[in-house]
Design an enzyme around this catalytic site. Structure first.
Site, PDB file in Angstrom:
ATOM      1  N   ASP A  51       0.811  -1.223   0.000  1.00  0.00           N
ATOM      2  CA  ASP A  51       0.000   0.000   0.000  1.00  0.00           C
ATOM      3  C   ASP A  51       0.840   1.266   0.000  1.00  0.00           C
ATOM      4  O   ASP A  51       0.321   2.359  -0.203  1.00  0.00           O
ATOM      5  CB  ASP A  51      -0.876   0.025   1.260  1.00  0.00           C
ATOM      6  CG  ASP A  51      -2.174  -0.731   1.079  1.00  0.00           C
ATOM      7  OD1 ASP A  51      -2.692  -0.745  -0.042  1.00  0.00           O
ATOM      8  OD2 ASP A  51      -2.654  -1.311   2.061  1.00  0.00           O
TER       9      ASP A  51
HETATM   10  C1  BGC Z   1       0.496   1.292   6.283  1.00  0.00           C
HETATM   11  C2  BGC Z   1       0.115   0.097   5.463  1.00  0.00           C
HETATM   12  C3  BGC Z   1      -1.378   0.047   5.324  1.00  0.00           C
HETATM   13  C4  BGC Z   1      -1.903   1.365   4.777  1.00  0.00           C
HETATM   14  C5  BGC Z   1      -3.383   1.404   4.636  1.00  0.00           C
HETATM   15  C6  BGC Z   1      -0.115   2.544   5.721  1.00  0.00           C
HETATM   16  O1  BGC Z   1       0.176   3.609   6.535  1.00  0.00           O
HETATM   17  O2  BGC Z   1       1.892   1.394   6.362  1.00  0.00           O
HETATM   18  O3  BGC Z   1       0.627  -1.074   6.045  1.00  0.00           O
HETATM   19  O4  BGC Z   1      -1.740  -0.987   4.479  1.00  0.00           O
HETATM   20  O5  BGC Z   1      -1.495   2.426   5.612  1.00  0.00           O
HETATM   21  O6  BGC Z   1      -4.042   1.393   5.842  1.00  0.00           O
HETATM   22  C1  NOJ Z   2      -1.547  -3.635   5.494  1.00  0.00           C
HETATM   23  C2  NOJ Z   2      -2.731  -3.779   4.601  1.00  0.00           C
HETATM   24  O1  NOJ Z   2      -3.849  -4.200   5.356  1.00  0.00           O
HETATM   25  C3  NOJ Z   2      -2.469  -4.770   3.506  1.00  0.00           C
HETATM   26  O2  NOJ Z   2      -3.553  -4.832   2.640  1.00  0.00           O
HETATM   27  C4  NOJ Z   2      -1.212  -4.389   2.764  1.00  0.00           C
HETATM   28  O3  NOJ Z   2      -0.992  -5.346   1.769  1.00  0.00           O
HETATM   29  C5  NOJ Z   2      -0.039  -4.294   3.702  1.00  0.00           C
HETATM   30  N1  NOJ Z   2      -0.344  -3.391   4.750  1.00  0.00           N
HETATM   31  C6  NOJ Z   2       1.246  -3.837   3.020  1.00  0.00           C
HETATM   32  O4  NOJ Z   2       1.210  -2.507   2.698  1.00  0.00           O
END
Ligand code: BGC
Ligand code: NOJ
Length: 814
Positions: free
Chosen positions: A487
């Protein structure tokens, strides 16, 4: 140093001191009513949706950390001393503190001034309520005159609104008290047809429902005025902050034990039967009263608790392993499976690190959660698959998240995470392999929940694949969109404005940046869909999908290979990401794992080469880092990933979620030693002895462990709700131990360490119990099978004749 120990026999983790580095929590409930409970009684409860139906209030980011909870106070009426058996909120020096977190329940207690008190908290199966069963024992030689005070703070339902809209909320709170039961009915008079109740089994000496009266001015929960003076005020909340508190007097002879049961529950009434009498504004309690009466009896509580135990016993017996490693056994047989249930239920919505406000169920997250859950409650997995597919758009695209209560896609975050649709194929494939329920493919499922748009689920899967094909970039690789699995790799975001969301801000039209990770995923998903099509007799579909997979496979070899490892992406300028040409972020874990999972590089040695690079550059004693070298500054064109300080989260943290991809890849190339070594590095039980460094619970996985660039290398964060649960379960059970459901039967294809002499697994698969004994006679991992005394070809156990429910499999590894 550790803060407790495992009791595998009882399937509990026993915490023996309350001041754990972080709250160590557990989940109550596994169906519709849920609670989070910390080792000191902190946490909150909700019905189905942590945002929209929050029952009790919780204060995030508080000090102490886990504040707002299910608190009980005991008061010695002889001397006025009072304390909380769960340590918080009074934090008295109690003796013999213990918190036993078990499967769907927690038991917290301690002894103070010779009074032993212990509370069992759990949610009975099939009910929308939680039980607190308090047992108080007088260990002293003199009679004890005690007061018990319960306390909870009601949330005004919408947790987001509750935490922000004070000008309204301070005037809306309403309760009713009838027969000693406290009914919380804020907004019931208008648009809500649900209320909460808090009941107690004993005759009350008093009650309180107004927070400020209970606590007293300028006091907090460690010293409530009511508890200090030893008497309730019988306050009636209107506006401000409604709470529930009962006062019970207990006189205990020496050695005597008494029980008090508290119930906290949620109840709905039909819209036209909300009031009793109908013309009044009084809550109709006719259907809730029998429920309350039933569970205030200790015999019902005990049998409900026994049913919960049996429920978990049945679920966990579906897959039981006995290996030479106790950490493996403990995680596979108990805690990892249990965590898979929690992640399936919550997705990433409600923990001590996810507020329950911001996120509903994630599309990609929930599809992955199926991998660890589907064998336990397949009917619920089926429902989830359909719910997810019903949020899919006609383009094949997907909302990134949806609200569990409404089952609608979440407009705030929207879509265009270009990996999302492909996860549906992988989720459905896992469901089909486990259950053999092919009928699901014909289930009519709408797009975006719009009536009349229903199409067979199979067509949803086709559109998922087509979505990628419609969005290919300059190299023929899939366009990344807002982001793929990572993400935080936001190649179209270019955000230089504080406060903008990296997930939803898109400043580029997205026609250039491509993802090698999605390419790997596409190859895997297209092959899975081809297998499915073939089994449905759709051979020309199958051929097309295989061709598409082949084409993408070639594209990855041509444009996605960097020489020593798979490339991560191309950015918006068409430049490489995750390449030796980059200054930082030269190698990423995700494409190494996923391309190999898809079978890319298996024949030409690229897979092994990539895995050696992972081992050389990304592996640490605490797990495998997401990328290296960490980004030391903010890169406008890379987005959130470079916003984290080096070593944390996606910026070179050990993201536990994709470590198992590498374990599986190692298993696939036959390297059981390395696969298992990686498995143990992040196995929470194996890390128990370093709890001071690890800090999170030793019985569940955390999302992240700080990487080598962080000053706190080895420290875990964000426990419980992470795809790590499902993927580790999948990796160890299906690839390292190698007991894998396939369309033609149960496969036995272990990739275990060379030092293991063998192991056994007892696994239920499609109504048949397979008792599998694996023995090593050589050094390798090639399995020869003898099924019920007869040798069989290959490594798939053929389906037994109808009526046969037990099969013995002996596998020898040469
Ligand atoms: C986090 C991710 C997460 C995304 C969406 C980011 O700040 O590092 O792990 O998937 O937010 O919630
Ligand atoms: C947390 C999110 O819930 C997941 O969908 C994502 O793949 C990982 N972070 C990595 O960014």
């Amino acid at each position: 140093m550790s803060y407790g120990h495992f009791d595998d026999e009882r399937r509990e983790y026993i915490i023996s001191r309350p001041d754990t580095p972080l709250p160590w929590i557990n989940y109550l409930g596994c169906e519709a009513y849920f609670g989070i409970i910390s080792n000191t009684g902190g946490g909150y409860s909700f019905y189905r949706d942590a945002r929209l139906r929050r029952l009790t209030r919780y204060r995030y980011n508080n000090a102490p950390f886990d504040f707002g909870g299910r608190y009980i106070y005991l008061r010695d009426n002889a001397n006025g001393q009072f304390w909380s058996p769960s340590w918080q909120p009074t934090r008295h020096e109690a003796k013999n503190y213990s918190c036993r977190h078990g499967m769907g329940y927690s038991i917290i207690g301690s002894t103070f001034n010779r009074i032993k008190a212990e509370t069992l908290y759990f949610v009975p199966l099939g009910e929308n309520l939680e039980i607190w069963q308090l047992s108080v024992t007088n260990l002293g030689r003199k009679p004890a005159k005690l007061s018990v005070f319960s306390s909870i703070e009601f949330c005004l339902w919408d947790a987001q609104d509750d935490a922000t809209n004070f000008q309204r909320n301070f005037s809306t709170g309403q309760v009713e008290i009838e027969d000693g039961v406290i009914y919380h009915k804020t907004e019931y008079r208008e648009r809500r047809d649900h209320f909460a109740y808090f009941a107690c089994s004993e005759k009350l000496a008093g009650y309180d429902t107004q927070r400020d009266v209970f606590l007293g001015a300028y006091r907090s929960w460690d010293k409530p005025a009511v508890v200090e003076r030893g008497r309730s005020f019988n306050s009636l909340a209107h506006g401000w902050a409604p709470i529930g508190s009962h006062h019970v007097k207990l006189n205990l002879k020496p050695g005597e034990t008494r029980q008090v049961i508290f119930l906290l529950g949620y109840h709905e009434n039909p819209k036209d039967q909300k009031f009793d009498p109908p013309t009044s504004q009084t809550v109709n309690k006719r259907t809730v009263k029998p429920v309350i009466a039933k569970y205030l009896k200790s015999t019902t509580v005990e049998s409900a608790f026994e049913s919960l135990r049996q429920y978990w016993d049945r679920l966990l017996r579906l897959y039981q392993a006995k290996t030479p490693d106790r950490h493996t056994d403990r995680m596979v047989n108990i805690w990892n499976a249990y965590q898979c249930m929690a992640t399936f239920n919550m997705s990433r919505s409600a923990s001590f690190y996810e507020s329950g406000i911001g996120r509903g169920l994630g599309f990609r997250d929930s599809n992955q959660d199926l991998l660890g859950f589907v064998h336990m409650v397949p009917e619920r997995a089926r429902e989830r698959v359909i719910d997810l597919a019903a949020t899919q758009l006609e383009t094949g695209g997907a909302y990134h998240q949806y609200q569990p209560l409404t089952k609608r896609g979440n407009d705030d975050i929207g879509g265009n995470f270009n990996d999302d649709p492909l996860w549906l194929i992988l989720g459905v494939a896992a469901y089909l392999k486990e259950t053999g329920d092919w009928s699901i493919l014909d289930a009519p499922v709408p797009f975006d929940n719009k009536p009349k748009t229903e199409k067979a689920l199979y067509e949803h899967l086709e559109r998922s694949l087509q979505y990628t094909l419609d969005r290919l970039g300059p190299h023929g690789l899939p366009l990344i969109g807002r982001a793929d699995w990572n993400d935080c790799l936001n190649l179209n975001c270019f955000s230089d404005t504080p406060g903008q969301s990296f997930q939803t801000t898109t400043n580029k039209d997205g026609k250039v940046a491509e993802s090698v990770f999605i390419a790997g995923m596409f190859v895997l998903a297209a092959r899975e869909l081809a297998d499915i099509a073939e089994r449905r007799g759709l051979n020309s579909d199958a051929k097309d999908y295989r061709k598409a997979a082949e084409r993408m496979h070639e594209t990855v070899r041509k444009h996605g290979w960097d020489g020593e490892w798979f490339l991560r992406a191309y950015d918006d300028f068409g430049k490489k990401v995750g390449s030796k040409e980059c200054e930082e972020g030269k190698i990423f874990i995700e494409p190494q794992g996923f391309c190999i999972l898809a079978g890319i590089g298996m024949e030409d040695g690229l897979a092994k080469k990539a895995l050696d690079s992972v081992n050389n550059v990304l592996a640490t004693p605490h797990g495998i880092m997401l990328q290296q070298p960490a980004y030391s500054k903010y890169y406008l064109h890379l987005g959130e990933i470079s916003s984290y300080p080096p070593g944390y989260k996606e910026n070179a943290g050990i993201f536990c979620h994709n470590n198992p991809w590498v374990m599986i890849a190692e298993a696939m190339v036959g390297n059981g030693d390395r696969a298992f070594d990686y498995y143990l590095r992040i196995n929470p039980s194996a890390r128990e002895k370093m709890s001071q460094l690890h800090r999170c619970e030793p019985y569940v996985y955390a999302q992240m462990i700080a990487g080598k660039d962080a000053p706190t290398h080895g420290e875990a964060k964000n426990s419980w709700l992470t795809g790590t649960a499902a993927w580790n379960y999948f990796a160890i059970t299906q690839f390292i131990l190698g007991i894998r459901p396939t369309y033609s039967g149960l496969m036995v294809s272990p990739a275990i360490p060379s030092s293991w002499k063998g192991f056994t697994v007892s696994r239920k698969f499609q109504g048949v119990r397979y008792d599998i004994t694996v023995k090593r006679i050589g050094k390798g991992n090639r399995a020869r099978l003898v099924v019920d005394g007869r040798p069989v070809e290959g490594n798939v156990v053929p389906r037994p004749r109808g009526g046969v429910t037990q099969v013995a499999v002996e596998a020898t590894l040469e």
